[in-house]
Design a protein around this motif. Structure first.
Motif, mmCIF file in Angstrom:
data_model
loop_
_atom_site.group_PDB
_atom_site.id
_atom_site.type_symbol
_atom_site.label_atom_id
_atom_site.label_comp_id
_atom_site.label_asym_id
_atom_site.label_seq_id
_atom_site.Cartn_x
_atom_site.Cartn_y
_atom_site.Cartn_z
ATOM 1 N N ALA A 102 12.035 -2.987 -2.883
ATOM 2 C CA ALA A 102 10.821 -2.477 -2.249
ATOM 3 C C ALA A 102 9.602 -3.141 -2.873
ATOM 4 C CB ALA A 102 10.738 -0.960 -2.435
ATOM 5 N N ASP A 103 8.555 -3.296 -2.094
ATOM 6 C CA ASP A 103 7.317 -3.920 -2.557
ATOM 7 C C ASP A 103 6.271 -2.863 -2.879
ATOM 8 O OD1 ASP A 103 8.195 -6.599 -2.181
ATOM 9 O OD2 ASP A 103 7.791 -6.396 -0.037
ATOM 10 N N ASP A 104 5.384 -3.210 -3.793
ATOM 11 C CA ASP A 104 4.196 -2.401 -4.082
ATOM 12 C C ASP A 104 4.509 -0.920 -4.256
ATOM 13 O OD1 ASP A 104 2.487 -4.598 -4.019
ATOM 14 O OD2 ASP A 104 2.228 -4.424 -1.856
ATOM 15 N N ILE A 105 5.374 -0.609 -5.187
ATOM 16 C CA ILE A 105 5.740 0.788 -5.435
ATOM 17 C C ILE A 105 4.627 1.442 -6.249
ATOM 18 C CG2 ILE A 105 7.434 2.343 -6.451
ATOM 19 C CD1 ILE A 105 9.490 0.039 -6.105
ATOM 20 N N VAL A 106 4.055 2.505 -5.690
ATOM 21 C CA VAL A 106 2.937 3.201 -6.324
ATOM 22 C C VAL A 106 3.180 4.698 -6.199
ATOM 23 C CG1 VAL A 106 0.436 3.567 -6.304
ATOM 24 C CG2 VAL A 106 1.352 1.348 -5.647
ATOM 25 N N ALA A 107 2.869 5.427 -7.270
ATOM 26 C CA ALA A 107 2.983 6.891 -7.240
ATOM 27 C C ALA A 107 1.614 7.497 -7.525
ATOM 28 C CB ALA A 107 3.998 7.364 -8.271
#
Length: 123
Positions: free
Chosen positions: A12-17
């Motif tokens: 997955a790309d650009d994983i942000v929480a």
């Protein structure tokens, strides 16, 4: 965060929480990631569900799976958004939640757009 690791395992790309607990009563965390195509979106969703099922967690709600463009998995404490890259740009969830603090993700998870990334292990 197990869901973030599962997404990273499927590239997955650009994983942000985001910590949205002060803004929303329905959940504490939004996890957002993207994929290059519909097939990869589905693969990421499957990996997240499998990983969390191993932790005895099942989504209480799942939306968008048929289209494969933006799938939402609601695990109550965390809501996972897996988006096709084009939809991610169009809907710009990061812009909508920019006032919420980002959550530091584990080192083995690829880093989101903001460039942060450090150890941590929450659900």
């Amino acid at each position: 965060m197990s869901a973030a690791r599962a997404a990273a395992d499927k590239l997955a790309d650009d994983i942000v929480a985001f910590d949205v607990s002060d803004q929303l009563a329905i959940t504490d965390t939004f996890l957002v990631c993207s994929a290059a195509n519909d097939r990869q979106v589905r693969s990421i969703v499957d990996a997240i569900e499998e990983r969390l099922r191993g932790l005895d967690a099942k989504p209480v709600r799942r939306e968008g799976e048929r289209e494969g463009r933006w799938v939402l998995l609601d695990y109550v404490d965390v809501v996972v958004h897996v988006q096709h890259a084009e939809d991610r740009v169009f809907y710009a969830l990061e812009r909508l939640w920019k006032d919420c603090p980002t959550i530091t993700l584990p080192d083995d998870v690829n880093v989101g757009r903001d460039g942060d990334g450090a150890a941590g292990d929450e659900e």
